[in-house]
Scaffold this motif. Structure first.
Motif, PDB file in Angstrom:
ATOM      1  N   ILE A  44     126.636   2.702 -64.967  1.00 33.57           N
ATOM      2  CA  ILE A  44     127.917   2.237 -64.443  1.00 33.57           C
ATOM      3  C   ILE A  44     127.731   1.734 -63.009  1.00 33.57           C
ATOM      4  O   ILE A  44     127.002   2.330 -62.214  1.00 33.57           O
ATOM      5  N   ASP A  45     128.412   0.628 -62.667  1.00 34.02           N
ATOM      6  CA  ASP A  45     128.373   0.054 -61.322  1.00 34.02           C
ATOM      7  C   ASP A  45     129.496   0.590 -60.426  1.00 34.02           C
ATOM      8  O   ASP A  45     129.330   0.706 -59.218  1.00 34.02           O
ATOM      9  N   LEU A  46     130.664   0.860 -61.033  1.00 33.82           N
ATOM     10  CA  LEU A  46     131.818   1.345 -60.282  1.00 33.82           C
ATOM     11  C   LEU A  46     132.540   2.394 -61.107  1.00 33.82           C
ATOM     12  O   LEU A  46     132.933   2.141 -62.247  1.00 33.82           O
ATOM     13  N   LEU A  47     132.724   3.547 -60.506  1.00 32.54           N
ATOM     14  CA  LEU A  47     133.425   4.658 -61.140  1.00 32.54           C
ATOM     15  C   LEU A  47     134.775   4.809 -60.464  1.00 32.54           C
ATOM     16  O   LEU A  47     134.846   4.887 -59.227  1.00 32.54           O
ATOM     17  N   ILE A  48     135.837   4.827 -61.246  1.00 29.82           N
ATOM     18  CA  ILE A  48     137.190   4.951 -60.704  1.00 29.82           C
ATOM     19  C   ILE A  48     137.779   6.254 -61.220  1.00 29.82           C
ATOM     20  O   ILE A  48     137.779   6.519 -62.423  1.00 29.82           O
ATOM     21  N   LEU A  49     138.276   7.068 -60.293  1.00 30.09           N
ATOM     22  CA  LEU A  49     138.850   8.356 -60.672  1.00 30.09           C
ATOM     23  C   LEU A  49     139.960   8.719 -59.711  1.00 30.09           C
ATOM     24  O   LEU A  49     140.161   8.061 -58.700  1.00 30.09           O
ATOM     25  N   GLY A  50     140.674   9.755 -60.044  1.00 26.22           N
ATOM     26  CA  GLY A  50     141.786  10.196 -59.218  1.00 26.22           C
ATOM     27  C   GLY A  50     141.441  11.443 -58.438  1.00 26.22           C
ATOM     28  O   GLY A  50     140.415  12.084 -58.655  1.00 26.22           O
ATOM     29  N   SER A  51     142.313  11.772 -57.519  1.00 29.69           N
ATOM     30  CA  SER A  51     142.201  12.998 -56.751  1.00 29.69           C
ATOM     31  C   SER A  51     143.592  13.590 -56.657  1.00 29.69           C
ATOM     32  O   SER A  51     144.565  12.871 -56.408  1.00 29.69           O
ATOM     33  N   ARG A  52     143.678  14.858 -56.854  1.00 29.75           N
ATOM     34  CA  ARG A  52     144.989  15.515 -56.794  1.00 29.75           C
ATOM     35  C   ARG A  52     145.504  15.496 -55.370  1.00 29.75           C
ATOM     36  O   ARG A  52     144.781  15.817 -54.426  1.00 29.75           O
ATOM     37  N   SER A  53     146.766  15.130 -55.203  1.00 35.05           N
ATOM     38  CA  SER A  53     147.368  15.100 -53.867  1.00 35.05           C
ATOM     39  C   SER A  53     147.633  16.517 -53.382  1.00 35.05           C
ATOM     40  O   SER A  53     148.037  17.374 -54.145  1.00 35.05           O
ATOM     41  N   LYS A  54     147.414  16.725 -52.118  1.00 37.62           N
ATOM     42  CA  LYS A  54     147.604  18.044 -51.513  1.00 37.62           C
ATOM     43  C   LYS A  54     148.606  17.938 -50.378  1.00 37.62           C
ATOM     44  O   LYS A  54     148.927  16.876 -49.895  1.00 37.62           O
ATOM     45  N   LYS A  87     132.631  16.286 -55.562  1.00 38.12           N
ATOM     46  CA  LYS A  87     131.309  16.441 -56.178  1.00 38.12           C
ATOM     47  C   LYS A  87     130.837  15.120 -56.779  1.00 38.12           C
ATOM     48  O   LYS A  87     129.670  14.757 -56.664  1.00 38.12           O
ATOM     49  N   ILE A  88     131.740  14.387 -57.401  1.00 34.68           N
ATOM     50  CA  ILE A  88     131.380  13.106 -57.996  1.00 34.68           C
ATOM     51  C   ILE A  88     130.968  12.111 -56.919  1.00 34.68           C
ATOM     52  O   ILE A  88     129.957  11.421 -57.047  1.00 34.68           O
ATOM     53  N   VAL A  89     131.732  12.040 -55.844  1.00 35.80           N
ATOM     54  CA  VAL A  89     131.401  11.131 -54.749  1.00 35.80           C
ATOM     55  C   VAL A  89     130.011  11.448 -54.199  1.00 35.80           C
ATOM     56  O   VAL A  89     129.226  10.547 -53.902  1.00 35.80           O
ATOM     57  N   ALA A  90     129.702  12.728 -54.098  1.00 33.11           N
ATOM     58  CA  ALA A  90     128.407  13.139 -53.541  1.00 33.11           C
ATOM     59  C   ALA A  90     127.234  12.855 -54.468  1.00 33.11           C
ATOM     60  O   ALA A  90     126.123  12.615 -53.993  1.00 33.11           O
ATOM     61  N   HIS A  91     127.461  12.866 -55.782  1.00 36.09           N
ATOM     62  CA  HIS A  91     126.339  12.802 -56.721  1.00 36.09           C
ATOM     63  C   HIS A  91     126.319  11.583 -57.648  1.00 36.09           C
ATOM     64  O   HIS A  91     125.356  11.406 -58.385  1.00 36.09           O
ATOM     65  N   ALA A  92     127.331  10.762 -57.604  1.00 37.73           N
ATOM     66  CA  ALA A  92     127.393   9.604 -58.512  1.00 37.73           C
ATOM     67  C   ALA A  92     126.271   8.617 -58.212  1.00 37.73           C
ATOM     68  O   ALA A  92     125.910   8.404 -57.057  1.00 37.73           O
ATOM     69  N   PRO A  93     125.753   7.984 -59.265  1.00 42.62           N
ATOM     70  CA  PRO A  93     124.686   7.003 -59.085  1.00 42.62           C
ATOM     71  C   PRO A  93     125.210   5.613 -58.734  1.00 42.62           C
ATOM     72  O   PRO A  93     124.442   4.643 -58.737  1.00 42.62           O
ATOM     73  N   CYS A  94     126.507   5.518 -58.452  1.00 45.20           N
ATOM     74  CA  CYS A  94     127.136   4.210 -58.244  1.00 45.20           C
ATOM     75  C   CYS A  94     128.248   4.345 -57.217  1.00 45.20           C
ATOM     76  O   CYS A  94     128.544   5.431 -56.739  1.00 45.20           O
ATOM     77  N   SER A  95     128.899   3.229 -56.925  1.00 41.39           N
ATOM     78  CA  SER A  95     130.060   3.262 -56.047  1.00 41.39           C
ATOM     79  C   SER A  95     131.198   3.990 -56.748  1.00 41.39           C
ATOM     80  O   SER A  95     131.329   3.948 -57.969  1.00 41.39           O
ATOM     81  N   VAL A  96     132.035   4.661 -55.938  1.00 47.08           N
ATOM     82  CA  VAL A  96     133.153   5.432 -56.486  1.00 47.08           C
ATOM     83  C   VAL A  96     134.422   5.024 -55.759  1.00 47.08           C
ATOM     84  O   VAL A  96     134.457   4.982 -54.522  1.00 47.08           O
ATOM     85  N   LEU A  97     135.461   4.735 -56.523  1.00 49.97           N
ATOM     86  CA  LEU A  97     136.780   4.450 -55.984  1.00 49.97           C
ATOM     87  C   LEU A  97     137.676   5.619 -56.358  1.00 49.97           C
ATOM     88  O   LEU A  97     137.893   5.881 -57.541  1.00 49.97           O
ATOM     89  N   VAL A  98     138.171   6.344 -55.343  1.00 56.91           N
ATOM     90  CA  VAL A  98     139.058   7.470 -55.571  1.00 56.91           C
ATOM     91  C   VAL A  98     140.486   6.979 -55.341  1.00 56.91           C
ATOM     92  O   VAL A  98     140.823   6.511 -54.252  1.00 56.91           O
ATOM     93  N   VAL A  99     141.320   7.111 -56.358  1.00 57.81           N
ATOM     94  CA  VAL A  99     142.692   6.621 -56.330  1.00 57.81           C
ATOM     95  C   VAL A  99     143.642   7.806 -56.150  1.00 57.81           C
ATOM     96  O   VAL A  99     143.507   8.812 -56.837  1.00 57.81           O
ATOM     97  N   ARG A 100     144.578   7.657 -55.257  1.00 59.89           N
ATOM     98  CA  ARG A 100     145.607   8.703 -55.082  1.00 59.89           C
ATOM     99  C   ARG A 100     146.886   8.265 -55.705  1.00 59.89           C
ATOM    100  O   ARG A 100     147.230   7.152 -55.778  1.00 59.89           O
TER     101      ARG A 100
END
Length: 140
Positions: free
Chosen positions: A103-113, A127-140
């Motif tokens: 995967i080139d781009l991983l898109i996932l969410g993060s729980r709002s606090k 954990k995903i941001v730290a270990h993913a083999p690709c760019s990560v977009l975290v969506v709130r």
């Protein structure tokens, strides 16, 4: 570009999916939808009928959600591959699928606090941001 949306069964998942579809259209890439059915204990350690039934219910719910997300993506103009995984660590499974599928781009969410926690992303997303083999977009 290979894009993967890692979705859960929360109300925010559709918004994350919409972002992933938009990115897929913009890049002319391919979309994979991943839904993880989380086991809260290792079945091998606690093999009981109740645990197996609960695990099957989580898996069935994940499969149903994944089918719904695929239909939504198709309605938005993108045919997506669907992957459903089951395990005790969603972050580990997401990273492994991203590696396996290159995967080139991983898109996932993060729980709002609230309060001070709002400055941190969730433990799974972190954990995903730290270990993913690709760019990560975290969506709130």
């Amino acid at each position: 570009m290979k894009i993967m949306a890692a979705l859960d069964l929360s109300k925010n998942a559709v918004g994350i999916l919409e972002k992933a579809v938009a990115q897929t259209k913009q890049s002319g890439g391919e979309l994979t939808i991943l839904v993880v059915a989380e086991d809260f204990m290792d079945i091998g350690d606690y093999f009981q009928v109740e645990t197996v039934r609960a695990s099957e219910k989580f898996l069935d719910a994940a499969k149903a959600a994944a089918a719904g997300y695929a239909a939504k993506a198709k309605d938005l103009g993108v045919v997506a591959e669907v992957v459903v995984e089951q395990g005790v660590s969603p972050a580990d499974l997401i990273v492994k699928v991203a590696e396996d599928k290159k995967i080139d781009l991983l898109i996932l969410g993060s729980r709002s606090k609230k309060g001070l926690d709002r400055f941190l992303i969730g433990s799974v997303a972190s954990k995903i941001v730290a270990h993913a083999p690709c760019s990560v977009l975290v969506v709130r």
